[in-house]
Design an enzyme around this catalytic site. Structure first.
Site, PDB file in Angstrom:
ATOM      1  N   ASP A 265      30.164  -4.622  16.433  1.00  0.00           N
ATOM      2  CA  ASP A 265      31.293  -5.515  17.556  1.00  0.00           C
ATOM      3  C   ASP A 265      30.280  -6.282  18.388  1.00  0.00           C
ATOM      4  O   ASP A 265      30.402  -7.626  18.638  1.00  0.00           O
ATOM      5  CB  ASP A 265      32.300  -4.396  18.398  1.00  0.00           C
ATOM      6  CG  ASP A 265      30.911  -3.301  19.075  1.00  0.00           C
ATOM      7  OD1 ASP A 265      30.157  -3.267  18.551  1.00  0.00           O
ATOM      8  OD2 ASP A 265      32.012  -2.598  19.557  1.00  0.00           O
ATOM      9  N   CYS A 266      29.329  -6.166  18.583  1.00  0.00           N
ATOM     10  CA  CYS A 266      28.433  -7.136  18.890  1.00  0.00           C
ATOM     11  C   CYS A 266      27.794  -8.210  18.748  1.00  0.00           C
ATOM     12  O   CYS A 266      28.386  -9.701  18.608  1.00  0.00           O
ATOM     13  CB  CYS A 266      27.315  -6.368  19.419  1.00  0.00           C
ATOM     14  SG  CYS A 266      26.997  -5.166  20.339  1.00  0.00           S
TER      15      CYS A 266
END
Length: 427
Positions: A265-266
C-alpha cells in the site's frame, strides 16, 4: 512523553490512544528510571502509578515474550525465563513450508525462571501462544541442549547471525529490529547513527516510532515525495532469494529508500502521487519521475497478486494483496507466531486496505499509460530522426547501412494512411 499515562489506570499503551499493556508500561517505567526519575516520578507520581499497575497484574514476570527478551538483554530478567525463537529453525530445509527489583512480587533470586516463560498479562495477550510452543519449550528445547543435538548450536547461531547481518546491511542499519551485542563494535555504531530516523517532534514533545515510516507519511505529502525521490532503485543485494527476500525494485517503503523493504500500500499510494503529478507543470511540482520508472512499481503490485516466482505459489484465489510478500502460505504456519502482542505476522495475509490502494493505483496507471507511451514514442521518433541525420553526415545510406534500413522500416510502419505522421504511435 512518558508522563502521558492513562488517567484511568496509570499505565502506558502501544500508542497514545491504546490501552495499557504490561509490555509498554514496563519499558516506559524502566526508561524513566534510567533517565533519572525517582521511584515516584516528579510530575503526578507517574512512576508510582506505573509500578502499581505492573504489580497489580502479577508483576513484571507477566510481560509478553518480546518484553522478556528486552529485559534479559539489559539484565533485569533471567534468560531461562524467556522463550526464544530457536535458531535451529534456520537449518530446516527451504522446501518445507515452515522454514528492576521493584517490579517483581518476590525477590529476584527466588524466582523460578523456568516456570515464568509462559506467563503473559491479560492486557498483552492479543495472540495466545499455540500449544506447539509449549511442547517446544517443554520437550524440544531441553533435547537440543544435549548431545549430539547441541553440536548444531554453533552452526545455527552462525546461520542466524548471517540473516541478521544481511538485514542490517540491506536496510543500511535502519532495520526492523536491532541485534548488536558489542557497544564498541561497528554494527552497534551504525545502528546508533540511524536512531534519528525513528524520532520526530510533535506538539507535545519528542516521540519515537516503532518502525520509521517516512515513506508512508510522505506519500500523503505529495510535493515532498517527488522532491525526495524515495523509490527503491534495486532489488536486495546478492542472492536475495536464498535470504528469503522478495523483489523490491520500484517499490516504496514505510521508511525511506535505504530501508528497502517493499510494502504494497505504500507503493500504491506513492505511485498514485507520481501519476497525478505527471500531468502538473514542472514549474509547480518540480522534476517529474521518468516515465519508464513508473512500470517498476506496477510490476511489484501485480507480482504480489499472482504466482510467487520464488516459491511457485498459486494465484491469489480472491485477488487480494498482502502488505509485504506474495500470499500463499498455509494458515497453520501462524502457529509459529510467538509474539503474543501481534497476530498474522508469519503468513502475511491479504488486506482490504492494501488491495484497495493497489486497485486505485493500477486504474490510474491504466489511464495514464497512453500518455506515457505517447511521450516515449515521440522521444523515440525524434531520436531516430537525429540518428539518421548523424549517419547521413558520416556517409551512410539506406543501401550500405543496416541500421538505417531498420530505422526507415520502423518509421514507415508508423506512417498514417494520409501520408503523414502523428506525435504518437496512435495519432
Amino acid at each position: 512523553m512518558y508522563y502521558r499515562v492513562l488517567p484511568s489506570d496509570g499505565g502506558w499503551g502501544l500508542h497514545v490512544e491504546g490501552h495499557s499493556t504490561m509490555f509498554c508500561t514496563t519499558l516506559s517505567y524502566i526508561r524513566m528510571r534510567i533517565l533519572g526519575e525517582g521511584r515516584h516520578g516528579i510530575r503526578g507520581n507517574a512512576c508510582a502509578k506505573g509500578r502499581k499497575w505492573i504489580r497489580d497484574r502479577g508483576g513484571v514476570t507477566f510481560i509478553s515474550s518480546w518484553g522478556k527478551t528486552w529485559l534479559s538483554i539489559i539484565e533485569l530478567f533471567d534468560w531461562s525465563g524467556s522463550i526464544p525463537m530457536l535458531p535451529q529453525f534456520w537449518l530446516i530445509p527451504s522446501f518445507l513450508p515452515m522454514y528492576p527489583e521493584e517490579l517483581f512480587l518476590q525477590l529476584y533470586n527466588k524466582i523460578n525462571w523456568k516456570k515464568v516463560g509462559h506467563l503473559c498479562a491479560r492486557e498483552d495477550l492479543y495472540y495466545p501462544h499455540p500449544l506447539m510452543w509449549v511442547s517446544l519449550r517443554m520437550c524440544v528445547k531441553p533435547l537440543l541442549t544435549r548431545w549430539p543435538f547441541n553440536k548444531l548450536r554453533q552452526k545455527t547461531l552462525e546461520v542466524t547471525m548471517k540473516h541478521i547481518h544481511y538485514e542490517d546491511e540491506n536496510s543500511r542499519y535502519i532495520a526492523i529490529g536491532c541485534a548488536a551485542k558489542d557497544p564498541n563494535g561497528d554494527y552497534f555504531k551504525r545502528h546508533l547513527a540511524r536512531i534519528p530516523d525513528y524520532i520526530w517532534v510533535g506538539e507535545d514533545g519528542l516521540k519515537m516510532q516503532g518502525l520509521s515510516c517516512q515513506g508512508w507519511d510522505t506519500s500523503f505529502s505529495l510535493q515532498a515525495l517527488l522532491a525526495c525521490d524515495m523509490t527503491v532503485k534495486d532489488n536486495p543485494s546478492g542472492d536475495f532469494r536464498s535470504m528469503y527476500r522478495y523483489i523490491s525494485k520500484g517499490s516504496w517503503t514505510f521508511s525511506n529508500q535505504d530501508h528497502r523493504w517493499q510494502v504494497s500500500d505504500c507503493t500504491a499510494e506513492a505511485l498514485k502521487c507520481c501519476l497525478l503529478f505527471s500531468i502538473v507543470p514542472p514549474e509547480i511540482v518540480g522534476v517529474k519521475m521518468e516515465p519508464e520508472r513508473l512500470f517498476d512499481p506496477v510490476n511489484i503490485l501485480l507480482s504480489l497478486q499472482v504466482n510467487n516466482p520464488l516459491t511457485h505459489f498459486k494465484t491469489s484465489k480472491n485477488g487480494g494483496l498482502p502488505p509485504w510478500e506474495p500470499a500463499g502460505y498455509s494458515k497453520w504456519l501462524e502457529m509459529l507466531n510467538s509474539s503474543e502482542l501481534f497476530a498474522n505476522i508469519i503468513i502475511d495475509p491479504k488486506y482490504v486496505e492494501c488491495t484497495a490502494s493497489a486497485i486505485q493505483a493500477l486504474v490510474l496507471f491504466k489511464k495514464r499509460r497512453r500518455l506515457i507511451k505517447s511521450s516515449q514514442m515521440l522521444q523515440s521518433t525524434l531520436k531516430i530522426c537525429k540518428s539518421l541525420m548523424d549517419h547521413a553526415a558520416a556517409g551512410k545510406t539506406y543501401h550500405n547501412c543496416l541500421a538505417i534500413r531498420k530505422a526507415v522500416e520502423f518509421l514507415l510502419n508508423l506512417q498514417n494512411d494520409d501520408g503523414g505522421w502523428g506525435e504518437s504511435y496512435i495519432s
